[in-house]
Design a protein around this motif. Structure first.
Motif, PDB file in Angstrom:
ATOM      1  N   UNK A  90       0.812  -1.226   0.000  1.00 24.57           N
ATOM      2  CA  UNK A  90       0.000   0.000   0.000  1.00 24.57           C
ATOM      3  C   UNK A  90       0.846   1.278   0.000  1.00 24.57           C
ATOM      4  N   UNK A  91       2.150   1.136   0.075  1.00 23.94           N
ATOM      5  CA  UNK A  91       3.046   2.294   0.198  1.00 23.94           C
ATOM      6  C   UNK A  91       2.822   3.332  -0.904  1.00 23.94           C
ATOM      7  N   UNK A  92       2.446   2.877  -2.097  1.00 23.64           N
ATOM      8  CA  UNK A  92       2.339   3.777  -3.253  1.00 23.64           C
ATOM      9  C   UNK A  92       0.888   4.137  -3.586  1.00 23.64           C
ATOM     10  N   UNK A 102      10.323  -1.105  -8.025  1.00 25.39           N
ATOM     11  CA  UNK A 102       9.660  -1.626  -6.822  1.00 25.39           C
ATOM     12  C   UNK A 102       8.590  -2.649  -7.196  1.00 25.39           C
ATOM     13  N   UNK A 103       7.951  -2.423  -8.344  1.00 23.62           N
ATOM     14  CA  UNK A 103       6.834  -3.280  -8.759  1.00 23.62           C
ATOM     15  C   UNK A 103       7.249  -4.725  -8.976  1.00 23.62           C
ATOM     16  N   UNK A 104       8.520  -4.957  -9.282  1.00 22.83           N
ATOM     17  CA  UNK A 104       8.992  -6.318  -9.523  1.00 22.83           C
ATOM     18  C   UNK A 104       8.626  -7.258  -8.384  1.00 22.83           C
ATOM     19  N   UNK A 105       8.720  -6.768  -7.150  1.00 22.23           N
ATOM     20  CA  UNK A 105       8.438  -7.626  -6.000  1.00 22.23           C
ATOM     21  C   UNK A 105       7.211  -7.212  -5.210  1.00 22.23           C
ATOM     22  N   UNK A 130      -0.164  -0.379 -11.795  1.00 16.64           N
ATOM     23  CA  UNK A 130      -1.212   0.041 -10.858  1.00 16.64           C
ATOM     24  C   UNK A 130      -1.006  -0.500  -9.453  1.00 16.64           C
ATOM     25  N   UNK A 131      -1.491   0.235  -8.485  1.00 16.36           N
ATOM     26  CA  UNK A 131      -1.428  -0.212  -7.099  1.00 16.36           C
ATOM     27  C   UNK A 131      -2.527  -1.249  -6.856  1.00 16.36           C
ATOM     28  N   UNK A 132      -2.469  -1.857  -5.692  1.00 19.50           N
ATOM     29  CA  UNK A 132      -3.509  -2.816  -5.322  1.00 19.50           C
ATOM     30  C   UNK A 132      -3.120  -4.268  -5.532  1.00 19.50           C
ATOM     31  N   UNK A 133      -2.006  -4.507  -6.234  1.00 21.09           N
ATOM     32  CA  UNK A 133      -1.581  -5.879  -6.458  1.00 21.09           C
ATOM     33  C   UNK A 133      -0.839  -6.453  -5.264  1.00 21.09           C
ATOM     34  N   UNK A 134      -0.791  -7.757  -5.186  1.00 16.01           N
ATOM     35  CA  UNK A 134      -0.069  -8.452  -4.117  1.00 16.01           C
ATOM     36  C   UNK A 134       0.725  -9.594  -4.751  1.00 16.01           C
TER      37      UNK A 134
END
Length: 399
Positions: A90-92, A102-105, A130-134
């Motif tokens: 949720x940081x972003x 950062x999205x890589x992990x 996009x944000x919201x992924x895990x």
């Protein structure tokens, strides 16, 4: 559309028929069905639709859909990998997108893009992510993972991996290595503060790098010292999922009990040597690592004040973690309401601090590679103690 149609006319006719059937079923049920009929409205509609061949897209009865691997999904949903509210994912949120590096992990979508599992060329994903992924199911179960033969580590080493290791090692290797620190300090004087130096963060949850030890060289290696390589533990305990349940991420203490009489993690000890100088070899090796880490942190603080001439405060809850305390009042300095990052780094302090952060960033270091963790701490303690003029032999530490 509910029906497979070839053109607009056919679609309209089919849709009209569908509506008529539903209307007929509803009217029939209301007028003809007795009040105590066991047939439900949905069952009547199902009967009315029986002559029609429906496509695989629906409609569906939710209660008739079987969920394969439901136990695994439920376990994953309770894990940190699925916690979309955590800082890791949720940081972003306020930014609306995740930076590619950062999205890589921190996003399943970013991970697949990095390895080319989404059909794109391997490499940093194209923004915006996009944000919201895990860390979702396909992060670890994508069939394309079998094509990944190696993962490059921060030290530059390309480590060969099996399909089940690619996900873990990609995201738990950290983002810096000993070579990062060595390059930053170059030939600068060991004990002279340099405004160009900044804290180098190995990141966090660096379990894979700790496990690979000196072979991966993710810690800073002092010249002339030898370091333990990959920790093989006891085969077949040889991969992450040998000990961690892959969905809950919890450690299976039953696995530990195969060899360790007392499987309580804090009580496991691999050596009768007292590494922290306490002489107590009944406590777990985790305690020795923690004690030496605390000793190193104390030396870092003393060195910053006495040698670098600029007191330092650590706050693990905000980046860059190390802050200035020029008046020595024990409080972080602020300018215009903002904390002042520590800016009196010397090469010697940066090396030791990096190693301290690397070891403490892996709470499982005692199991992943206790030998490597203890070696990094010992050498860092030795280096700072010498600069402070302290007699290290009095502490009875063991490497």
């Amino acid at each position: 559309m509910f029906f497979k149609t070839k053109n607009l006319v056919t679609t309209t006719i089919a849709l009209g028929a569908f509506v008529s059937v539903l209307s007929f079923a509803a009217v029939s049920q209301e007028q003809a069905a007795p009040a105590n009929s066991e047939s439900s409205e949905i069952e009547e509609i199902e009967k009315a639709l029986a002559p029609y061949v429906m496509p695989e897209s629906g409609p569906f009865r939710p209660d008739q859909i079987e969920i394969a691997n439901k136990a695994a999904i439920a376990a994953w949903a309770r894990s940190a990998h699925a916690d979309a509210r955590s800082e890791s994912f949720s940081h972003w949120n306020e930014d609306g997108a995740i930076p590619p590096n950062c999205a890589t992990c921190h996003s399943g979508e970013g991970f697949r893009a990095f390895h080319g599992l989404d059909g794109s060329a391997p490499g940093l994903p194209e923004p915006p992510i996009p944000t919201g992924g895990v860390v979702d199911c396909e992060t670890c179960h994508n069939p394309g993972l079998s094509a990944i033969k190696e993962v490059k580590l921060p030290s530059g080493l390309s480590h060969p991996v099996a399909p089940g290791e690619a996900s873990c090692i990609t995201c738990h290797q950290g983002r810096a290595a000993g070579v990062t620190v060595a390059t930053a300090v170059g030939e600068k004087d060991e004990d002279t503060p340099d405004k160009e130096l900044r804290f180098i963060n190995p990141h966090y949850a660096v379990a894979a790098s700790m496990w690979l030890g000196g072979y991966a060289a993710s810690g800073y290696h002092y010249p002339g010292k030898e370091y333990s390589g990959r920790f093989f533990h006891a085969r077949p305990v040889s991969t992450c999922v040998s000990c961690h349940e892959p969905h809950t991420l919890e450690v299976s203490e039953q696995t530990c009990m195969t060899c360790h009489e007392n499987a309580a993690l804090d009580d496991i000890r691999l050596s009768r040597v007292s590494f922290d100088g306490s002489g107590d070899v009944k406590k777990g090796i985790r305690a020795d690592i923690a004690a030496n880490a605390d000793r190193l942190k104390g030396l870092m603080t003393a060195y910053a004040a006495e040698v670098a001439g600029a007191p330092m405060i650590y706050d693990g809850h905000r980046y860059p973690y190390f802050f200035a305390d020029m008046n020595g009042d024990g409080r972080i300095d602020e300018v215009d309401g903002r904390a002042v990052g520590y800016n009196a780094w010397t090469p010697r302090l940066l090396k030791a601090t990096y190693n301290w952060k690397f070891v403490t960033a892996d709470p499982g270091a005692f199991a992943h590679n206790p030998h490597y963790a203890l070696e990094l701490l010992y050498d860092s303690i030795e280096d700072l103690a010498g600069a402070l003029g302290q007699d290290m032999t009095a502490w009875n530490l063991q490497r």
